[in-house]
Motif scaffolding. Structure first.
Motif, PDB file in Angstrom:
ATOM      1  N   ALA A  99       0.846  -1.186   0.000  1.00 29.91           N
ATOM      2  CA  ALA A  99       0.000   0.000   0.000  1.00 29.91           C
ATOM      3  C   ALA A  99       0.884   1.239   0.000  1.00 29.91           C
ATOM      4  CB  ALA A  99      -0.904   0.001   1.223  1.00 29.91           C
ATOM      5  N   ASN A 100       0.487   2.224  -0.795  1.00 27.12           N
ATOM      6  CA  ASN A 100       1.152   3.523  -0.817  1.00 27.12           C
ATOM      7  C   ASN A 100       0.133   4.591  -0.441  1.00 27.12           C
ATOM      8  OD1 ASN A 100       4.082   3.807  -2.342  1.00 27.12           O
ATOM      9  ND2 ASN A 100       3.033   1.900  -2.812  1.00 27.12           N
ATOM     10  N   ILE A 101       0.509   5.482   0.456  1.00 29.76           N
ATOM     11  CA  ILE A 101      -0.360   6.581   0.854  1.00 29.76           C
ATOM     12  C   ILE A 101       0.135   7.843   0.165  1.00 29.76           C
ATOM     13  CG2 ILE A 101      -1.261   7.939   2.773  1.00 29.76           C
ATOM     14  CD1 ILE A 101      -0.857   5.498   4.561  1.00 29.76           C
ATOM     15  N   TYR A 102      -0.751   8.452  -0.621  1.00 27.99           N
ATOM     16  CA  TYR A 102      -0.389   9.607  -1.445  1.00 27.99           C
ATOM     17  C   TYR A 102      -1.093  10.867  -0.956  1.00 27.99           C
ATOM     18  CZ  TYR A 102       1.122   6.066  -4.848  1.00 27.99           C
ATOM     19  OH  TYR A 102       1.746   5.008  -5.474  1.00 27.99           O
ATOM     20  N   ALA A 103      -0.500  12.012  -1.280  1.00 27.86           N
ATOM     21  CA  ALA A 103      -1.176  13.293  -1.063  1.00 27.86           C
ATOM     22  C   ALA A 103      -2.268  13.461  -2.111  1.00 27.86           C
ATOM     23  CB  ALA A 103      -0.166  14.436  -1.151  1.00 27.86           C
ATOM     24  N   GLY A 104      -3.300  14.197  -1.770  1.00 26.79           N
ATOM     25  CA  GLY A 104      -4.391  14.426  -2.721  1.00 26.79           C
ATOM     26  C   GLY A 104      -5.305  15.518  -2.209  1.00 26.79           C
ATOM     27  N   GLY A 105      -6.556  15.460  -2.661  1.00 23.46           N
ATOM     28  CA  GLY A 105      -7.582  16.305  -2.072  1.00 23.46           C
ATOM     29  C   GLY A 105      -7.678  17.722  -2.568  1.00 23.46           C
ATOM     30  N   LEU A 106      -6.982  18.080  -3.664  1.00 22.74           N
ATOM     31  CA  LEU A 106      -7.066  19.432  -4.212  1.00 22.74           C
ATOM     32  C   LEU A 106      -8.036  19.465  -5.390  1.00 22.74           C
ATOM     33  CD1 LEU A 106      -3.286  20.487  -4.212  1.00 22.74           C
ATOM     34  CD2 LEU A 106      -4.963  20.633  -2.353  1.00 22.74           C
ATOM     35  N   GLY A 107      -8.793  20.552  -5.499  1.00 21.74           N
ATOM     36  CA  GLY A 107      -9.746  20.682  -6.600  1.00 21.74           C
ATOM     37  C   GLY A 107      -9.184  21.390  -7.812  1.00 21.74           C
ATOM     38  N   MET A 108      -8.061  22.112  -7.633  1.00 17.99           N
ATOM     39  CA  MET A 108      -7.372  22.745  -8.764  1.00 17.99           C
ATOM     40  C   MET A 108      -6.191  21.875  -9.175  1.00 17.99           C
ATOM     41  SD  MET A 108      -7.627  26.894  -8.385  1.00 17.99           S
ATOM     42  CE  MET A 108      -7.117  27.144  -6.690  1.00 17.99           C
ATOM     43  N   PRO A 109      -5.587  22.144 -10.349  1.00 15.78           N
ATOM     44  CA  PRO A 109      -4.585  21.219 -10.900  1.00 15.78           C
ATOM     45  C   PRO A 109      -3.420  20.869  -9.983  1.00 15.78           C
ATOM     46  CG  PRO A 109      -5.288  22.746 -12.601  1.00 15.78           C
ATOM     47  CD  PRO A 109      -5.931  23.199 -11.337  1.00 15.78           C
TER      48      PRO A 109
END
Length: 672
Positions: free
Chosen positions: A166-176
């Motif tokens: 499993a890899n945990i990634y950053a995310g959660g942005l609505g712009m590019p």
């Protein structure tokens, strides 16, 4: 696997015999008023671009993108055929793809439902009463592919790629990307203002009053800005070492103690094994939000993410508002794509291997695969010759490089085994519910790989996809059937044309194994150094030459490429053109040269084929977005940049020192 040379030869002979005379490049595309040695991008297909303006619904246009749109017509024809039949066995590829497409195409029903399909999700967010409920909701959203504010996906272990973790990634942005939230240039300030308006309008469409909608938008933006501040930028994301943070499961709560990791992994049916946290600082920020951000702000953020994910599967007002920001503003397209195209793309995205079975039967015959196998073999051999001939690399590093090249694993056309999508429920009642059902299956399918030996038969793209990729962890180059279509690849074209178009793409993907990222992975796909210090220093200097070259390419005053961002793709284009040309010449040994056609030598046809394949006209809005976050340069510089370094190009068109397409010897870049 590559077939025997005898079977390939027999298939190629049959193909050539049935095709008759092979065609060269299209001379009508060439700008006869242009000059190959001044601006090859303009010369190679300037006439075509003049006669074929960008369609209103596209952000760029060339024969390459036109081919991708024709490909969607093929997909549409298959889906029309599948959806016309209503008695497919339940759960079969035909039923799933056909009913998914039919529900998407039923615009009147989708419009009549309005926001109704997504309201239960919004209500569930509203019903959150405490942090435990918030954590459960995050898990439920992850189950259906709404990966906010972070994401968890299965991927190969950077240090032992034969196993999947499993890899945990950053995310959660609505712009590019993060810079849209943080940079002060006018274009980013404008984007933030447009985004706030967009988020507020989406809330209003879902039934929120205007004042509350504006307040929600401000809350969402502030929340996402804090996440952006904790995220790596686009250049940092290109360095695998910066995302290499092996973590024992027992240590995960030390990074983010506010999240119930045991419950999350149990609910996701993933083992409590070692994993990788790509951005520990980001995860610590998420933990801070969980500990300190009031629940109403979390609710606004999660509801926005639900609306953002669902927008294109809801009624027309949602679709149009989503397009106004993500299409019109960010790309410059002035018209939304026809519904059938959007539905074909969505079906391929969610159920691509069900659809892909029908696609390859119709559009990727065995003789096409055989000819591709021969080209891949020749280009891989040309890479071997290139490595052996390097004057800047010592024998110890050459040996390691050749070992890595020898383990390259080509995948052509389609998987040997297609996914069965067992358990996916698709009906003709609700397009959004079908997206949820298919997404849930795809997420579970990905999670099912965690803790297992890596399955090398799996593909990261669907068969109809008009694209290609290199995966450093499996050292594989992958070419779906969707890209192996004219003008990239044509069984009725000369070798010069095929090697100049798809051949350079093949060389490009091979070169990714040796670009600034790929060169950090060894023959087994491990993130491990295989370079001597002296050779690595030489390699870095050669890469810096490419960085400097692309830093000098502007799209408008004050806005130029970020050389470090586009370094990998630019090394790929430079080396790809060089080794594909070398492979083309090698393929003609014993056969003699191909004929001059329409006044163009085979060598000229090779380079023109690349210029015509890659020669996109691109809207300025899209160029600005690309410059900011896309590791690929603008098409003009993907054509002119690498070719201006190649003596073979200059010889083919008799360019002279001082011509714009001839870089001065002191500035000339050559990595591979």
């Amino acid at each position: 696997m590559i077939r025997s040379s005898l079977s390939i030869a027999l298939l190629l002979a049959a193909t050539t015999a049935s095709a008759g005379a092979l065609h060269g490049i299209d001379p009508d595309d060439i700008n006869r008023n242009g000059n190959a040695c001044t601006d090859f991008f303009d010369y190679a297909n300037g006439a075509w671009r003049q006669q074929n303006p960008i369609p209103d619904y596209m952000d760029r246009w060339s024969r390459r993108w036109q081919s991708g749109e024709v490909n969607k017509e093929h997909v549409r024809d298959i889906l029309n055929e599948l959806s016309a039949k209503t008695d497919w066995p339940k759960g079969s590829a035909g039923q799933l793809a056909g009913d998914f497409y039919a529900a998407c195409m039923d615009e009147s029903r989708v419009d009549a439902l309005g926001s109704k399909p997504v309201q239960p999700w919004l209500a569930e967010v509203d019903a959150i009463k405490d942090r435990a409920g918030l954590l459960r909701m995050i898990g439920k959203l992850h189950d259906v592919g709404v990966m906010v504010p972070f994401a968890v996906f299965a991927s190969e272990d950077l240090h032992e790629p034969s196993r999947t973790i499993a890899n945990i990634y950053a995310g959660g942005l609505g712009m590019p990307d993060r810079d849209y939230y943080l940079k002060t240039e006018p274009r980013f300030v404008e984007a933030r203002a447009k985004y706030l308006e967009h988020v507020a309008r989406m809330f209003e469409l879902a039934g929120t009053g205007p004042d509350q909608a504006k307040q929600n938008a401000q809350t969402v933006f502030a929340f996402e800005k804090r996440l952006a501040e904790a995220s790596l930028d686009n250049v940092q994301l290109r360095d695998p070492k910066l995302q290499d943070h092996p973590t024992a499961f027992a240590d995960l709560p030390k990074l983010a103690p506010s999240f119930d990791w045991a419950r999350y992994f149990d609910a996701a049916h993933m083992p409590h094994d070692a994993l990788n946290v790509t951005q520990p600082g980001f995860l610590q920020q998420v933990d801070k939000e969980l500990a300190t951000t009031p629940l109403p702000q979390w609710k606004a953020y999660l509801k926005w993410q639900v609306l953002n994910a669902a927008a294109d599967s809801l009624s027309k007002p949602f679709v149009e508002e989503n397009f106004a920001f993500n299409g019109k503003f960010l790309t410059g397209a002035t018209e939304i794509k026809p519904r059938w195209k959007r539905c074909a793309e969505l079906t391929d995205n969610q159920l691509g291997e069900a659809l892909g079975q029908k696609y390859v039967e119709k559009y990727f015959p065995p003789e096409a695969k055989a000819r591709m196998q021969e080209m891949v073999k020749n280009i891989l051999l040309a890479m071997d010759d290139t490595i052996r001939g390097l004057d800047w690399m010592d024998e110890a590093t050459k040996k390691k490089a050749l070992e890595k090249r020898a383990t390259f694993f080509p995948k052509l056309g389609y998987p040997d085994k297609f996914k069965d999508y067992k358990g996916v429920v698709v009906t003709r009642d609700s397009a959004w519910d079908n997206v949820v059902s298919a997404s849930r299956w795809n997420v579970a399918d990905n999670r099912s790989q965690v803790g297992k030996p890596t399955d090398r038969s799996r593909w990261g793209m669907t068969p109809p996809t008009s694209n290609a990729y290199y995966n450093p962890l499996q050292n594989e180059i992958v070419f779906p059937a969707g890209i192996l279509q004219p003008p990239a690849f044509d069984v009725n074209a000369t070798d010069a044309v095929n090697y100049g178009a798809i051949g350079v793409v093949i060389g490009h993907e091979i070169s990714h194994g040796f670009d600034d990222q790929g060169a950090q992975f060894d023959a087994q796909g491990r993130l491990a150094n295989w370079w001597t210090p002296a050779d690595n220093k030489q390699f870095q200097a050669k890469g810096q030459c490419v960085v400097n070259q692309f830093e000098g390419y502007f799209i408008e005053p004050g806005v130029h490429h970020n050389g470090k961002l586009v370094l990998g793709e630019s090394i790929g284009d430079l080396a790809g053109a060089k080794i594909a040309y070398r492979a083309y010449l090698k393929s003609r040994e014993g056969k003699g040269p191909e004929p001059t056609l329409n006044g163009f030598t085979p060598e000229q046809q090779f380079f023109i084929a690349w210029g015509q394949w890659r020669g996109d006209e691109t809207r300025m809005e899209t160029q600005r977005t690309m410059i900011q976050g896309d590791p690929h340069p603008i098409a003009k510089y993907r054509v002119n940049g690498p070719l201006s370094n190649l003596p073979a190009f200059q010889e083919a068109f008799q360019c002279k020192a001082g011509d714009p397409m001839v870089r001065p010897q002191a500035d000339r870049c050559e990595v591979w």
